[in-house]
Design a protein around this motif. Structure first.
Motif, PDB file in Angstrom:
ATOM      1  N   GLU A   1     -11.531  -1.837  -4.064  1.00 47.18           N
ATOM      2  CA  GLU A   1     -10.826  -2.621  -3.063  1.00 47.18           C
ATOM      3  C   GLU A   1     -11.729  -3.735  -2.543  1.00 47.18           C
ATOM      4  O   GLU A   1     -12.875  -3.508  -2.181  1.00 47.18           O
ATOM      5  CB  GLU A   1     -10.394  -1.727  -1.907  1.00 47.18           C
TER       6      GLU A   1
ATOM      7  N   GLU B   1     -11.950  -7.433  -0.116  1.00 51.94           N
ATOM      8  CA  GLU B   1     -11.332  -8.262   0.933  1.00 51.94           C
ATOM      9  C   GLU B   1     -10.820  -9.561   0.328  1.00 51.94           C
ATOM     10  O   GLU B   1     -11.512 -10.225  -0.444  1.00 51.94           O
ATOM     11  CB  GLU B   1     -12.374  -8.573   2.019  1.00 51.94           C
TER      12      GLU B   1
ATOM     13  N   THR C   1      -3.774  -7.821   3.844  1.00 54.68           N
ATOM     14  CA  THR C   1      -3.712  -7.572   2.406  1.00 54.68           C
ATOM     15  C   THR C   1      -4.574  -6.379   2.009  1.00 54.68           C
ATOM     16  O   THR C   1      -5.515  -6.001   2.712  1.00 54.68           O
ATOM     17  CB  THR C   1      -4.193  -8.785   1.593  1.00 54.68           C
ATOM     18  N   THR C   2      -4.246  -5.812   0.884  1.00 55.26           N
ATOM     19  CA  THR C   2      -5.107  -4.873   0.173  1.00 55.26           C
ATOM     20  C   THR C   2      -5.140  -5.341  -1.270  1.00 55.26           C
ATOM     21  O   THR C   2      -4.091  -5.397  -1.933  1.00 55.26           O
ATOM     22  CB  THR C   2      -4.563  -3.436   0.242  1.00 55.26           C
ATOM     23  N   TYR C   3      -6.322  -5.725  -1.754  1.00 55.18           N
ATOM     24  CA  TYR C   3      -6.462  -6.157  -3.144  1.00 55.18           C
ATOM     25  C   TYR C   3      -7.246  -5.102  -3.907  1.00 55.18           C
ATOM     26  O   TYR C   3      -8.335  -4.694  -3.501  1.00 55.18           O
ATOM     27  CB  TYR C   3      -7.175  -7.510  -3.241  1.00 55.18           C
ATOM     28  N   LEU C   4      -6.672  -4.650  -5.009  1.00 50.03           N
ATOM     29  CA  LEU C   4      -7.301  -3.651  -5.857  1.00 50.03           C
ATOM     30  C   LEU C   4      -7.517  -4.241  -7.244  1.00 50.03           C
ATOM     31  O   LEU C   4      -6.561  -4.718  -7.877  1.00 50.03           O
ATOM     32  CB  LEU C   4      -6.421  -2.400  -5.959  1.00 50.03           C
TER      33      LEU C   4
ATOM     34  N   ARG D   1       2.523  -2.035   4.479  1.00 49.72           N
ATOM     35  CA  ARG D   1       1.962  -1.764   3.156  1.00 49.72           C
ATOM     36  C   ARG D   1       1.277  -0.404   3.059  1.00 49.72           C
ATOM     37  O   ARG D   1       1.021   0.082   1.942  1.00 49.72           O
ATOM     38  CB  ARG D   1       0.999  -2.886   2.749  1.00 49.72           C
ATOM     39  N   ASP D   2       1.001   0.236   4.200  1.00 44.00           N
ATOM     40  CA  ASP D   2       0.394   1.566   4.181  1.00 44.00           C
ATOM     41  C   ASP D   2       1.441   2.680   4.181  1.00 44.00           C
ATOM     42  O   ASP D   2       1.119   3.847   4.410  1.00 44.00           O
ATOM     43  CB  ASP D   2      -0.563   1.739   5.373  1.00 44.00           C
TER      44      ASP D   2
ATOM     45  N   LEU E   1       0.696   2.833  -1.804  1.00 45.81           N
ATOM     46  CA  LEU E   1      -0.595   2.976  -2.468  1.00 45.81           C
ATOM     47  C   LEU E   1      -0.531   3.793  -3.767  1.00 45.81           C
ATOM     48  O   LEU E   1      -1.207   3.436  -4.740  1.00 45.81           O
ATOM     49  CB  LEU E   1      -1.625   3.584  -1.513  1.00 45.81           C
TER      50      LEU E   1
ATOM     51  N   GLU F   1      -2.184   2.293  -7.089  1.00 43.67           N
ATOM     52  CA  GLU F   1      -3.283   2.977  -7.786  1.00 43.67           C
ATOM     53  C   GLU F   1      -2.926   3.260  -9.238  1.00 43.67           C
ATOM     54  O   GLU F   1      -3.796   3.205 -10.120  1.00 43.67           O
ATOM     55  CB  GLU F   1      -3.638   4.256  -7.048  1.00 43.67           C
TER      56      GLU F   1
ATOM     57  N   ASP G   1       1.224  -7.418   3.752  1.00 36.64           N
ATOM     58  CA  ASP G   1       2.171  -7.202   4.837  1.00 36.64           C
ATOM     59  C   ASP G   1       2.759  -8.553   5.217  1.00 36.64           C
ATOM     60  O   ASP G   1       2.046  -9.558   5.260  1.00 36.64           O
ATOM     61  CB  ASP G   1       1.469  -6.616   6.066  1.00 36.64           C
TER      62      ASP G   1
END
Length: 298
Positions: A2, A4, A16-19, A45-46, A50, A54, A67
């Motif tokens: 993950e 930033e 945001t969450t970037y994976l 988004r939580d 996820l 994943e 979001d």
């Protein structure tokens, strides 16, 4: 892994969450595919996304979760403002940012949506011909049809009760008064945007810590105007439509209409489950297997 990453939409920072992909197995000459994801009606988004993200990362795709403005840790006022037009602009902003990520192929962006966002991704793909593919599950494709379903299942009294709150808030907003807020979801008969019999348990099973169960009441008035089904003929990239066949919130008939009117190739996976079942258990396992195969194909 993950990392930033910053996404701005109309001058507002989106949470945001970037994976990054676990490996380079799906990398091509231009880089890796990237799945851009956002949530459904009033959600963050939580809240159950996820596991999908994943799975894509393990399969070799990057993922950018966002979001909408006014939700989660995104900037923007009013909080919890459900506006399909703004949501779509946020999707476009996320796509533009994803195309700049090091190692991502800008021509292999896959839009992913569920419930309300399952319709957004159709409209966004219709406006962006560079999109490589669309995954839409349990989608709200026709707000007008959803209104008819509410009238049929909950009756005119419930519709009038909720509409009265929405109209009062709209007038109050025009006069500069504070928002009159109602619940996103609630038990049947309560003042909430979604009161299907499985709504309370369904939301309760997936909501994350940043979710807040309230929204400006006037936003309910825009639901019938959200009709991504009409954009389907302008979508020419491949689509995977996952239909929750027993959906009591987003009418499956509208999703099936998208399948036959789309301008490009469409795969349809029908699962005998309800609107929220698709996030968990066997429906999730069945759906994500097909979704991964779809991402591998773009």
């Amino acid at each position: 892994m993950e990392i930033e990453i910053t996404v701005e939409s109309d001058g507002q920072r989106l949470g945001t969450t970037y994976l990054r992909a676990q490996d380079e197995s799906l990398a091509g000459p231009g880089g890796r595919p990237c799945v851009v994801m956002a949530h459904g009606f009033g959600a963050t988004r939580d809240s159950g996304l996820l596991p999908f993200a994943e799975a894509f990362v393990t399969a070799g795709a990057d993922v950018l979760l966002v979001d909408y403005r006014g939700f989660g840790d995104s900037e923007g006022e009013p909080r919890g403002h459900v506006d399909h037009r703004a949501h779509r602009r946020d999707y476009h902003a996320a796509v533009a940012r994803a195309r700049l990520i090091d190692g991502v192929d800008p021509e292999r962006i896959v839009l992913w949506g569920s419930s309300y966002s399952g319709g957004h991704v159709v409209a966004v793909a219709a406006a962006d011909r560079r999109i490589a593919g669309v995954i839409s599950q349990g989608a709200a494709m026709d707000g007008l049809g959803a209104l008819v379903e509410i009238l049929r299942s909950a009756g005119p009294r419930q519709l009038l009760k909720v509409s009265a709150h929405a109209v009062a808030d709209a007038f109050g907003h025009a006069l500069g008064r504070p928002d009159h807020r109602v619940a996103v979801y609630g038990p049947p008969g309560t003042v909430a945007a979604i009161t299907a019999p499985d709504a309370e348990a369904g939301y309760g099973a997936i909501i994350g810590p940043t979710f807040v169960n309230e929204m400006p009441a006037r936003d309910i008035l825009t639901i019938p105007l959200n009709r991504p089904v009409t954009a389907a003929p302008r979508v020419h990239c491949p689509m995977l439509l996952v239909v929750a066949a027993s959906d009591s919130i987003a009418p499956p008939a509208a999703v099936r209409k998208v399948a036959v009117t789309a301008g490009g190739p469409v795969e349809t996976l029908e699962i005998d489950c309800g609107h929220f079942d698709i996030y968990l258990g066997e429906p999730f396992a069945t759906s994500i297997e097909r979704q991964i195969a779809f991402v591998r194909s773009v």
